[in-house]
Design a protein around this motif. Structure first.
Motif, short mmCIF file in Angstrom:
data_model
loop_
_atom_site.label_atom_id
_atom_site.label_comp_id
_atom_site.label_asym_id
_atom_site.label_seq_id
_atom_site.Cartn_x
_atom_site.Cartn_y
_atom_site.Cartn_z
N ASP A 322 -4.37 -21.30 -20.44
CA ASP A 322 -2.81 -20.72 -20.95
C ASP A 322 -2.48 -21.12 -22.48
O ASP A 322 -1.78 -20.17 -23.06
N ALA A 323 -3.15 -21.99 -23.05
CA ALA A 323 -2.85 -22.32 -24.49
C ALA A 323 -3.50 -21.37 -25.42
O ALA A 323 -3.36 -21.27 -26.46
N THR A 324 -4.99 -21.16 -25.04
CA THR A 324 -5.80 -20.47 -25.73
C THR A 324 -5.95 -19.13 -25.77
O THR A 324 -6.19 -17.98 -26.66
N SER A 325 -5.09 -18.51 -24.69
CA SER A 325 -5.29 -16.89 -24.44
C SER A 325 -4.32 -16.22 -25.31
O SER A 325 -4.48 -15.20 -25.58
N ALA A 326 -3.18 -16.77 -25.81
CA ALA A 326 -2.24 -15.96 -26.80
C ALA A 326 -1.76 -17.24 -27.92
O ALA A 326 -1.68 -18.36 -27.67
N LEU A 327 -1.42 -16.46 -28.90
CA LEU A 327 -0.97 -17.36 -30.08
C LEU A 327 0.70 -17.45 -29.61
O LEU A 327 1.18 -16.30 -29.35
N ASN A 328 1.03 -18.46 -30.16
CA ASN A 328 2.79 -18.67 -30.04
C ASN A 328 3.31 -18.21 -31.25
O ASN A 328 3.30 -19.00 -32.35
N THR A 329 3.32 -16.91 -31.34
CA THR A 329 4.22 -16.05 -32.90
C THR A 329 5.58 -16.30 -32.71
O THR A 329 6.30 -16.44 -31.77
N VAL A 330 6.21 -16.32 -33.96
CA VAL A 330 7.62 -16.07 -34.36
C VAL A 330 8.24 -14.70 -33.81
O VAL A 330 7.77 -13.57 -34.18
N PRO A 331 9.07 -14.78 -32.78
CA PRO A 331 9.55 -13.62 -32.21
C PRO A 331 10.32 -12.90 -33.41
O PRO A 331 10.98 -13.29 -34.26
N SER A 332 10.47 -11.41 -33.43
CA SER A 332 10.84 -10.88 -34.35
C SER A 332 12.61 -11.11 -34.46
O SER A 332 13.03 -10.96 -35.65
N SER A 333 12.92 -11.63 -33.34
CA SER A 333 14.57 -11.59 -33.13
C SER A 333 14.75 -13.06 -34.24
O SER A 333 15.80 -12.91 -34.89
N ARG A 334 13.94 -13.85 -34.32
CA ARG A 334 13.84 -15.06 -35.31
C ARG A 334 13.88 -14.56 -36.60
O ARG A 334 14.61 -15.49 -37.33
N TYR A 335 12.99 -13.86 -36.79
CA TYR A 335 12.74 -13.27 -38.46
C TYR A 335 14.04 -12.57 -38.67
O TYR A 335 14.61 -13.00 -39.75
N GLU A 336 14.30 -11.91 -37.93
CA GLU A 336 15.51 -11.11 -38.43
C GLU A 336 17.08 -11.61 -38.41
O GLU A 336 17.70 -11.61 -39.52
N GLU A 337 16.96 -12.81 -37.78
CA GLU A 337 18.19 -13.69 -37.79
C GLU A 337 18.07 -14.43 -39.38
O GLU A 337 19.24 -14.57 -40.05
N ALA A 338 16.73 -14.71 -39.70
CA ALA A 338 16.91 -15.71 -40.96
C ALA A 338 17.00 -14.70 -42.17
O ALA A 338 17.36 -15.03 -43.10
N ALA A 339 16.47 -13.43 -41.92
CA ALA A 339 16.59 -12.47 -42.85
C ALA A 339 17.88 -11.83 -43.30
O ALA A 339 18.07 -11.51 -44.34
N LEU A 340 18.74 -12.30 -42.44
CA LEU A 340 20.30 -11.96 -42.92
C LEU A 340 20.66 -12.63 -43.82
O LEU A 340 21.51 -12.15 -44.74
N LEU A 341 19.96 -13.79 -44.11
CA LEU A 341 20.43 -14.79 -45.47
C LEU A 341 19.51 -14.63 -46.50
O LEU A 341 19.61 -15.22 -47.50
N PHE A 342 18.78 -13.68 -46.59
CA PHE A 342 17.74 -13.58 -47.74
C PHE A 342 18.52 -12.88 -48.79
O PHE A 342 19.44 -12.32 -48.77
N GLY A 343 17.74 -12.95 -50.20
CA GLY A 343 18.11 -12.40 -51.30
C GLY A 343 19.38 -13.19 -51.87
O GLY A 343 19.99 -14.17 -51.51
#
Ligand code: F6P
Length: 343
Positions: A322-343
Motif C-alpha cells: 500500500d505504501a510503495t504502489s503510489a506516491l503521496n503527492t500534493v493535491p492540486s487543491s493544496r497548491y491552488e490554495e497556497a498559490a492564492l498568496l503568491f506574488g
C-alpha cells in the motif's frame, strides 16, 4: 523472540527513536525479547555486520539525530551476498524470528520483495519527503519543515537588506510537501513543486510584483520541480543504488533565469542535507517512538509483509505494498490554495 532491526536509505531525524521504542517495548512487554542491530542498512544484513541492542544501548536515543546503526542506500538483491537465500542464512545464524526494516520508498520496495520471497519483515516508514502513500505523515518530515522554515526566515532578512530575489531549494524528491509547508510557514512569495510545472514567465511575474511593492522576493523550489516544457526534473548527479536519478540543482538554474529576465539581482541557496540533520522535533520523536512500539507488536503477531502507519491519530498496520504502489503527492487543491498568496 529474537528480532533484527535495520535503518536503510537516506537518514532522517527520528530513526533512533524508532529503535528505542521497539527495543524498550520488546524488553518491557513481550517477555524480554532479544535484539540484533544490523549496521549500514541492508548492507549489514547481507554481510552479517551487526551489533547487540538492549535497553542500555538505546538509553536517551529519542532526542538523538541520525541512526546509531548507520545507514546506506544498498540494494539487498545486488552484490556478492545479495538475495533472499543468503539473508535467510544470516537470520538462521542469529536465530532471528523477524526483521524490522525502517526506511523510505526504496527500502520498503526491497522489503516487500524480500517478504514475498519468504523473509519475515515488518516495515516502518521514514522519509523527510513525506512521499509514502498509506501513512498520513512519516517521521522526519516535521523536523525537515522546521529546519527549512528557519532557513527561509533567515534568508528573508538578507534578501530585504539587498533588495534581492532569493531562491531557496529544498529536498522532497518527486513530491512538494516540504516546499509547500515550509514555504507557507515562511511566507514565501512563490512555491514551486514537482506536481505543478510553471513557466519562467509566471515565476518572473510573481517576483516582479513583489519588487514593485517594495519587497524582496523569496521563492521556495522543490528539487523535483520542472519548468513548463521540461520532461524530467533536473538531475546531473547520476543514479542512486535503486537506479533512481539523484535530484538537485534546479535552484541554481532558476536564479540566473529570473535575474536575466527581470533585472532583479538574484541568489540561490540549496538547503540539502541540512534538512536531515540534528535533533528530531517533539512531534517526530513521538511519532517515531509509537511506530517502533507498534512495529514490535506487529512482529509479535507475525504480521509479515506489513508496515505500521499513521492514520489520523492512530497507528495502524497496512500491507507494505500500500505504501510503495503510489506516491503521496500534493493535491492540486493544496497548491491552488497556497498559490492564492503568491506574488
Ligand atoms: O529521500 C530523502 C532524500 O533526502 C531526498 O529528499 C533527496 O532527493 C535524497 O534523499 C538525497 O539522497 P542522498 O542522501 O543519497 O544524497
Amino acid at each position: 523472540m529474537k528480532v533484527g532491526i535495520l535503518t536503510s536509505g537516506g537518514d532522517c531525524p527520528g530513526l533512533n527513536a524508532v529503535i528505542r521504542g521497539a527495543v524498550l517495548v520488546g524488553d518491557r512487554s513481550y517477555d524480554a525479547h532479544e535484539f540484533v542491530g544490523f549496521r549500514w542498512g541492508w548492507k549489514g544484513l547481507v554481510e552479517n555486520d551487526w551489533m547487540h541492542l538492549d535497553r542500555h544501548s538505546v538509553r536517551g536515543l529519542a532526542r538523538q539525530g541520525g541512526t546509531i546503526l548507520g545507514s546506506s542506500r544498498t540494494n539487498p538483491f545486488e552484490g556478492e551476498h545479495g538475495g533472499p537465500d543468503n539473508i535467510r542464512k544470516v537470520l538462521e545464524s542469529h536465530g532471528l524470528d523477524g526483521i524490522i526494516a525502517i526506511g523510505g520508498e526504496g527500502t520498503l520496495t526491497a522489503a516487500l520483495r524480500l517478504s514475498d520471497a519468504g523473509i519475515p519483515i515488518v516495515g516502518v516508514p521514514k522519509t523527510i519527503d513525506n512521499d509514502l502513500a498509506a501513512t498520513d505523515y512519516a517521521f522526519g518530515f516535521d523536523t525537515a519543515v522546521e529546519i527549512a522554515t528557519e532557513a527561509i526566515d533567515r534568508v528573508r532578512t538578507t534578501a530585504e537588506s539587498h533588495r534581492r530575489c532569493i531562491v531557496v531549494e529544498v529536498m522532497g524528491r518527486h513530491v512538494g510537501w516540504i516546499a509547500l509547508h515550509a514555504g507557507m510557514a515562511g511566507g514565501a512569495h512563490a512555491i514551486l513543486i514537482p506536481e505543478q510545472p510553471e513557466s519562467i514567465e509566471t515565476i518572473c511575474g510573481w517576483a516582479t510584483s513583489v519588487v514593485d511593492r517594495g519587497r524582496a522576493p523569496v521563492i521556495v523550489v522543490s528539487e523535483g520541480f520542472r519548468l513548463t516544457g521540461m520532461e524530467q526534473p533536473h538531475s546531473h548527479k547520476g543514479l542512486d543504488a535503486f537506479h533512481r536519478p539523484r535530484l538537485g540543482g534546479i535552484g541554481e538554474i532558476l536564479a540566473p533565469m529570473i535575474e536575466e529576465r527581470t533585472g532583479i539581482e538574484s541568489r540561490e541557496v540549496t538547503l540539502g542535507h541540512m534538512q536531515r540533520g540534528g535533533v528530531p522535533s517533539a512531534y517526530d520523536r513521538v511519532l517515531a517512538t509509537r511506530l517502533g512500539m507498534h512495529a514490535m507488536a506487529a512482529i509479535e503477531r507475525k504480521d509479515w509483509g506489513s508496515m505500521v502507519a499513521l492514520r489520523g491519530r492512530e497507528i495502524v498496520t497496512v500491507p507494505i505494498s500500500d505504501a510503495t504502489s503510489a506516491l503521496n503527492t500534493v493535491p492540486s487543491s493544496r497548491y491552488e490554495e497556497a498559490a492564492l498568496l503568491f506574488g
